[in-house]
Design an enzyme around this catalytic site. Sequence first.
Site, PDB file in Angstrom:
ATOM      1  N   GLN A  41      30.088  39.128  55.025  1.00 46.50           N
ATOM      2  CA  GLN A  41      28.970  38.183  55.119  1.00 46.50           C
ATOM      3  C   GLN A  41      29.611  36.796  55.204  1.00 46.50           C
ATOM      4  OE1 GLN A  41      26.705  37.616  51.527  1.00 46.50           O
ATOM      5  NE2 GLN A  41      24.897  36.868  52.602  1.00 46.50           N
ATOM      6  N   ARG A  46      28.779  31.451  38.324  1.00 45.20           N
ATOM      7  CA  ARG A  46      28.405  31.370  36.907  1.00 45.20           C
ATOM      8  C   ARG A  46      29.473  31.973  35.993  1.00 45.20           C
ATOM      9  NH1 ARG A  46      22.492  33.880  37.918  1.00 45.20           N
ATOM     10  NH2 ARG A  46      23.587  34.639  39.776  1.00 45.20           N
ATOM     11  N   ALA A  93      28.760  42.666  47.438  1.00 45.66           N
ATOM     12  CA  ALA A  93      29.834  42.086  46.619  1.00 45.66           C
ATOM     13  C   ALA A  93      30.282  40.739  47.151  1.00 45.66           C
ATOM     14  CB  ALA A  93      31.016  43.044  46.581  1.00 45.66           C
ATOM     15  N   ALA A  94      29.411  40.078  47.924  1.00 40.65           N
ATOM     16  CA  ALA A  94      29.848  38.845  48.576  1.00 40.65           C
ATOM     17  C   ALA A  94      29.519  37.584  47.789  1.00 40.65           C
ATOM     18  CB  ALA A  94      29.225  38.743  49.970  1.00 40.65           C
ATOM     19  N   GLY A  95      28.773  37.736  46.709  1.00 39.31           N
ATOM     20  CA  GLY A  95      28.367  36.542  45.948  1.00 39.31           C
ATOM     21  C   GLY A  95      29.589  35.793  45.443  1.00 39.31           C
ATOM     22  N   ASN A 131      26.472  38.115  35.393  1.00 43.47           N
ATOM     23  CA  ASN A 131      26.576  36.821  36.084  1.00 43.47           C
ATOM     24  C   ASN A 131      27.450  35.845  35.319  1.00 43.47           C
ATOM     25  OD1 ASN A 131      24.641  37.615  38.084  1.00 43.47           O
ATOM     26  ND2 ASN A 131      23.065  37.289  36.542  1.00 43.47           N
ATOM     27  N   SER A 136      69.871  54.267  11.362  1.00 47.10           N
ATOM     28  CA  SER A 136      69.015  53.074  11.346  1.00 47.10           C
ATOM     29  C   SER A 136      69.742  51.855  11.883  1.00 47.10           C
ATOM     30  CB  SER A 136      68.569  52.787   9.909  1.00 47.10           C
ATOM     31  OG  SER A 136      67.752  53.845   9.478  1.00 47.10           O
TER      32      SER A 136
HETATM   33  C1  UD1 Z   1      19.299  39.553  41.706  1.00 47.01           C
HETATM   34  C2  UD1 Z   1      17.849  39.769  42.156  1.00 47.01           C
HETATM   35  C3  UD1 Z   1      16.947  39.706  40.930  1.00 47.01           C
HETATM   36  C4  UD1 Z   1      17.360  40.750  39.935  1.00 47.01           C
HETATM   37  C5  UD1 Z   1      18.836  40.613  39.583  1.00 47.01           C
HETATM   38  C6  UD1 Z   1      19.283  41.811  38.797  1.00 47.01           C
HETATM   39  C7  UD1 Z   1      17.595  38.920  44.423  1.00 47.01           C
HETATM   40  C8  UD1 Z   1      17.149  37.800  45.277  1.00 47.01           C
HETATM   41  N1  UD1 Z   1      17.495  38.743  43.114  1.00 47.01           N
HETATM   42  O1  UD1 Z   1      19.413  38.235  41.157  1.00 47.01           O
HETATM   43  O2  UD1 Z   1      15.593  39.920  41.301  1.00 47.01           O
HETATM   44  O3  UD1 Z   1      16.563  40.653  38.759  1.00 47.01           O
HETATM   45  O4  UD1 Z   1      19.662  40.560  40.757  1.00 47.01           O
HETATM   46  O5  UD1 Z   1      20.632  41.707  38.365  1.00 47.01           O
HETATM   47  O6  UD1 Z   1      18.014  39.940  44.960  1.00 47.01           O
HETATM   48  N2  UD1 Z   1      25.302  38.777  46.979  1.00 47.01           N
HETATM   49  C9  UD1 Z   1      25.876  38.811  48.226  1.00 47.01           C
HETATM   50  N3  UD1 Z   1      25.603  37.810  49.110  1.00 47.01           N
HETATM   51  C10 UD1 Z   1      24.762  36.782  48.814  1.00 47.01           C
HETATM   52  C11 UD1 Z   1      24.189  36.740  47.530  1.00 47.01           C
HETATM   53  C12 UD1 Z   1      24.465  37.763  46.631  1.00 47.01           C
HETATM   54  O7  UD1 Z   1      26.623  39.742  48.531  1.00 47.01           O
HETATM   55  O8  UD1 Z   1      24.569  35.918  49.667  1.00 47.01           O
HETATM   56  C13 UD1 Z   1      25.594  39.874  46.033  1.00 47.01           C
HETATM   57  C14 UD1 Z   1      26.320  39.411  44.781  1.00 47.01           C
HETATM   58  O9  UD1 Z   1      27.730  39.575  44.930  1.00 47.01           O
HETATM   59  C15 UD1 Z   1      25.776  40.360  43.712  1.00 47.01           C
HETATM   60  C16 UD1 Z   1      24.396  40.728  44.213  1.00 47.01           C
HETATM   61  O10 UD1 Z   1      24.370  40.412  45.586  1.00 47.01           O
HETATM   62  O11 UD1 Z   1      26.567  41.547  43.614  1.00 47.01           O
HETATM   63  C17 UD1 Z   1      23.295  39.986  43.472  1.00 47.01           C
HETATM   64  O12 UD1 Z   1      23.433  38.606  43.651  1.00 47.01           O
HETATM   65  P1  UD1 Z   1      23.190  37.572  42.472  1.00 47.01           P
HETATM   66  O13 UD1 Z   1      23.372  36.203  43.011  1.00 47.01           O
HETATM   67  O14 UD1 Z   1      23.988  37.953  41.300  1.00 47.01           O
HETATM   68  O15 UD1 Z   1      21.626  37.832  42.196  1.00 47.01           O
HETATM   69  P2  UD1 Z   1      20.819  37.527  40.862  1.00 47.01           P
HETATM   70  O16 UD1 Z   1      20.584  36.089  40.746  1.00 47.01           O
HETATM   71  O17 UD1 Z   1      21.493  38.186  39.723  1.00 47.01           O
HETATM   72 CA    CA Z   2      23.490  39.215  39.493  1.00 44.17          CA
END
Ligand code: UD1
Ligand code: CA
Length: 450
Positions: A77, A18, A12-14, A230, A391
């Site tokens: 992370q 987008r 959940a660190a992303g 996303n 009323s």
């Molecule tokens: C990812 C997959 C892709 C797949 C898709 C499905 C990878 C490299 N790619 O792409 O093959 O088809 O999901 O939905 O795995 N996150 C972190 N730290 C980071 C980066 C991401 O915790 O440094 C977490 C995000 O919060 C998210 C998940 O990992 O919950 C996926 O990351 P995201 O960047 O959304 O990957 P996609 O581009 O969707």
């Molecule tokens: Ca994703």
Amino acid sequence: MTARTCLTIVLAAGEGTRMRASRPKVLHTIAGKSLIGHVLAAVGEIGGAVAVVVGPAQGVVVRAADIALPAVEIFVQEERRGTAHAVLAARPALARGPSDVLVVFADTPLITARTLARLREALASGADIAVLGFRPADASGYGRLIVDPTGALVAIREEKDASPDERRIALCNAGLMALSGRTALAILDRIGDDNAKREFYLTDAVAIAAGMGLATRALETEEDEVRGVNTQAQLAEAEAALQRRLRAAAHEAGVVMFAPDTVHLCADTKFGRDVTVEPYVVFGPGVTIEDGAVIRSFSHLEGASVGPGARVGPFARLRPGARLDADVHIGNFVEIKEARFAAGAKANHLAYIGDASVGAAANIGAGTITCNYDGHDKHRTEIGDGAFIGSNSALVAPVKIGERAYIGSGSVITRDVPADALALGRARQSVKEGWAARLRALLGTGRKPP
Ligand code: UD1
Ligand code: CA
């Protein structure tokens, strides 16, 4: 079989850039619950240890995770360097040597415990790595599963790194992965960042495992279960898919809904037996509808409970703390907040009842308002059993209306009314016989009316 232990790592660190939103992506909601809340509900069903990986300064995400599933272990992370890098943030948990490691994404909210169990079954039956594939209508953004001529899964290619031929592959990576605990760290530590985004891709685990001669396996599931969120548009698509699932479950449980596409449900909406929900009803979080109740069109309910046989709407609004006992009737343009209606009480038209209790079989006339707020504090109104509120009355709280008391229409009630009394709080009517006729006779003469 000796029980296999399981560690689920929820990523959940992303940054969720987008989404173009200030709120962290995984705290966006569908069916009234955060994305991470949905994922942790499924993860909680399969049991085992759970690690959640969050970004730096994401206290709000940590709190949401704790509430959704107490006893999760949080890892931070510090730099977002990709999904494999994120998994390794949970290294101390991995090092404890669970039999199974599941990696799930907090942005893939529709995943079910059943599918997580299937991934674990693949490990139990000999796979070192199992991934989940699906065939989306629109593959853009997803990694592709590369299968060799013998049908073995050999790699996952991220779209940005894929050749035009590879991009034509329909089978995509859902993101979830199961790794045998025995080999997980050895594989993860070999992942590098030599790719278009200079990130450590979890997806590279497949090619590395295949290269190590380990057994890889791909399972398939429906697109609706693994929609990744996303963007705002994908959030809306996930919402639509979840609504279909929730409506189907409500139908399955016997709820009469003849225009289901117009009814918005929450993940925690609860229905008893023989409930009818008419078209265009919105259920916010925390609603319970008991047996035989009818929710009529264009009503909005949130944090409310509706007792057996009660009728609500059309055009009713039940806000948090609305508690309706059996056979209560709430009609059009009635708003209720933090108020209990005892059995058989009625408010059939145009009323606001807030911070109140309404006794059994009491009747609230059209236009009644509980004036509960003095600009600073909220005050309560208590209405006794069988009371009749005429009323267009304003009940200025704090105030108590005794049992079976009558309030004359148009009253402003500022003092308590004893049981069985009549209270009138309005100007006395005066009548001037013949006045209108005298006025007409004077019109146009320039003289003043009497
Ligand atoms: C990812 C997959 C892709 C797949 C898709 C499905 C990878 C490299 N790619 O792409 O093959 O088809 O999901 O939905 O795995 N996150 C972190 N730290 C980071 C980066 C991401 O915790 O440094 C977490 C995000 O919060 C998210 C998940 O990992 O919950 C996926 O990351 P995201 O960047 O959304 O990957 P996609 O581009 O969707
Ligand atoms: Ca994703």
